[in-house]
Design a protein around this motif. Structure first.
Motif, PDB file in Angstrom:
ATOM      1  N   GLU A  36       0.818  -1.214   0.000  1.00  0.00           N
ATOM      2  CA  GLU A  36       0.000   0.000   0.000  1.00  0.00           C
ATOM      3  C   GLU A  36       0.853   1.266   0.000  1.00  0.00           C
ATOM      4  O   GLU A  36       0.431   2.321  -0.497  1.00  0.00           O
ATOM      5  CB  GLU A  36      -0.942   0.021   1.212  1.00  0.00           C
ATOM      6  N   TYR A  90       1.181   2.917  -3.358  1.00  0.00           N
ATOM      7  CA  TYR A  90      -0.026   3.683  -3.702  1.00  0.00           C
ATOM      8  C   TYR A  90      -0.016   5.056  -3.031  1.00  0.00           C
ATOM      9  O   TYR A  90      -0.280   6.077  -3.675  1.00  0.00           O
ATOM     10  CB  TYR A  90      -1.257   2.884  -3.266  1.00  0.00           C
ATOM     11  N   TRP A 149      -2.048  -1.985  -6.295  1.00  0.00           N
ATOM     12  CA  TRP A 149      -2.120  -0.645  -5.731  1.00  0.00           C
ATOM     13  C   TRP A 149      -1.765   0.412  -6.769  1.00  0.00           C
ATOM     14  O   TRP A 149      -2.310   1.521  -6.759  1.00  0.00           O
ATOM     15  CB  TRP A 149      -1.216  -0.545  -4.507  1.00  0.00           C
ATOM     16  N   LYS A 199      -4.887   0.839  -8.720  1.00  0.00           N
ATOM     17  CA  LYS A 199      -5.868   1.622  -7.965  1.00  0.00           C
ATOM     18  C   LYS A 199      -5.593   3.119  -8.117  1.00  0.00           C
ATOM     19  O   LYS A 199      -6.515   3.913  -8.323  1.00  0.00           O
ATOM     20  CB  LYS A 199      -5.835   1.222  -6.489  1.00  0.00           C
ATOM     21  N   ALA A 200      -4.329   3.496  -8.046  1.00  0.00           N
ATOM     22  CA  ALA A 200      -3.976   4.903  -8.224  1.00  0.00           C
ATOM     23  C   ALA A 200      -4.361   5.392  -9.615  1.00  0.00           C
ATOM     24  O   ALA A 200      -4.895   6.497  -9.775  1.00  0.00           O
ATOM     25  CB  ALA A 200      -2.479   5.095  -7.981  1.00  0.00           C
TER      26      ALA A 200
END
Length: 421
Positions: A314, A317, A355, A358-359
């Protein structure tokens, strides 16, 4: 997030997929500030391994007690085997490859440039292009000629002048290269060389460390201008190691203040010193630090690498999201772990890429990811025992053997193409 994780992740069209290396760590046969330091310090480092590393690490890597472990020597002999390695890069589905130029080969004496070595790197670039792999070139991955070390190396006020000249020459000789990293991880140099005093020249001097901030920032700005004087369309940046800092107690104002200070000097200061001279950002992520006011780390360390570094996906991210404020394209130019048995690398790559994805889905302009490293290699003052490679190296025979994670990464790349992007 959990539902999304189970699906194949689609990345934008043109996304660069690759792995990274550096010349001193893989080429072999170098003669520079690091190679000479190794010879003088190998036995000392071997003698101190018992105090530095945990018992389980000592048992798993007994070679850390051998002084030869700390001499780069022939390394992976990539200088002679680059075509073989690039065939493996192609096999792995990579469309880009990050590597560095060994300055000491190009300019072994001040102002005298070796045309044969320039031609060698021209062949390296051509070999990548023949395989339809984008060259992503770093100009200074901590090593430089001995004549420059005699002048003070990265602490010399003349460093930017000489580095700018070197950068311009490489841009002229390696025509058409689109991506340039000027310097690699200035914070690693500032911290390990001049604050902790662990790396050459082992000059533990906080005031000198502040000077090196300015010298390396000026060197980047100078190289940026020189490369653009040759190629207006080139994309130029620098690679920096960025840690994800968290307050140990999120309700403690002193812990929060400590994180802000640590983040400024470790992550933000160099970006501000080079503002306007970056075409993209190149974060490199390895560390997550929960810290309190006294600077003590409070990480949970549920999963760790062979280095005993916490694995915390994480954090990548969080770093990428923070960089979004600069409004520049982002390429993750290093992210990896030491994992000799290849037990954690597959999950490591998958989780970090989830991650990253996701960004991207939240609007962050991430355009590439380079795993560290393509090959097992010489890891500086740790030597050969840490195994970061997608490809295993037998250091006796120099045989290359792709690990399981190599093929998992290939599969991720193959399934990542987004037909709607």
């Amino acid at each position: 997030m959990e539902k999304e994780i189970k699906n194949n992740l689609k990345f934008p069209a043109g996304f660069l997929w690759g792995a990274a290396t550096s010349a001193h760590q893989v080429e072999g046969g170098t003669k520079n500030n690091w190679s000479e330091w190794e010879k003088n310090n190998a036995q000392r480092i071997a003698n101190g391994a018992g105090k530095k590393w945990e018992k389980w690490q000592q048992e798993k890597f007994p070679e850390m007690f051998n002084s030869e472990n700390y001499i780069s020597g022939q390394a992976c002999d990539q200088y002679n085997r680059y075509k073989e390695d690039f065939d493996l890069v192609k096999l792995g589905g990579h469309n880009a490859h990050r590597f560095s130029i060994e300055w000491s080969r190009i300019e072994p004496e001040e102002g005298k440039f070796d045309e044969k070595e320039i031609e060698h790197y021209q062949k390296v670039v051509s070999a990548l292009r023949e395989r339809k792999i984008e060259p992503f070139i770093c100009l200074w991955h901590w090593t430089h000629p001995l004549w420059l070390e005699d002048k003070g190396g990265s602490a010399s006020s003349e460093f930017p002048k000489y580095f700018g000249r070197f950068a311009k020459l490489m841009a002229e000789k390696l025509e058409g290269v689109n991506f340039w990293l000027t310097i690699n991880e200035p914070m690693s140099v500032i911290s390990s060389c001049y604050i902790l005093g662990n790396w050459p020249p082992q000059n533990k001097n906080p005031l000198l460390a502040l000077k090196v901030y300015k010298v390396l920032a000026e060197a980047h700005r100078k190289a940026y201008d020189e490369i653009h004087s040759v190629s207006k369309n080139a994309k130029v940046g620098f690679a920096n190691i960025l840690a994800y800092f968290e307050p140990a107690n999120r309700k403690n104002p002193l812990d929060i203040l400590t994180v802000k200070i640590a983040k400024y000097f470790s992550n933000d200061k160099f970006f501000k010193m080079t503002e306007g001279k970056n075409d993209f950002l190149a974060p490199q992520y390895y560390f997550h630090h929960k810290i309190n006011f006294f600077g003590k780390r409070k990480n949970e360390n549920k999963k760790v690498s062979d280095f005993n570094w916490e694995i915390y996906p994480e954090g990548l991210y969080q770093i990428i999201k923070d960089l979004h404020k600069y409004n520049l394209p982002i390429y993750v130019t290093e992210n990896g772990l030491a994992d000799k048995d290849d037990e954690k690398r597959t999950e490591f790559i998958k989780e970090h890429l989830k991650w990253v994805h996701k960004a991207i889905s939240e609007g962050v302009d991430v355009r590439g990811y380079f795993y560290w490293s393509l090959l097992d290699n010489f890891e500086w003052d740790k030597g050969f025992w840490p195994r970061f490679g997608l490809i295993e190296i037998d250091y006796k025979t120099l045989e290359r053997k792709p690990r399981k994670s190599f093929y998992v990464y290939k599969e991720i790349i193959e399934k990542s193409k987004c037909s709607k992007c």
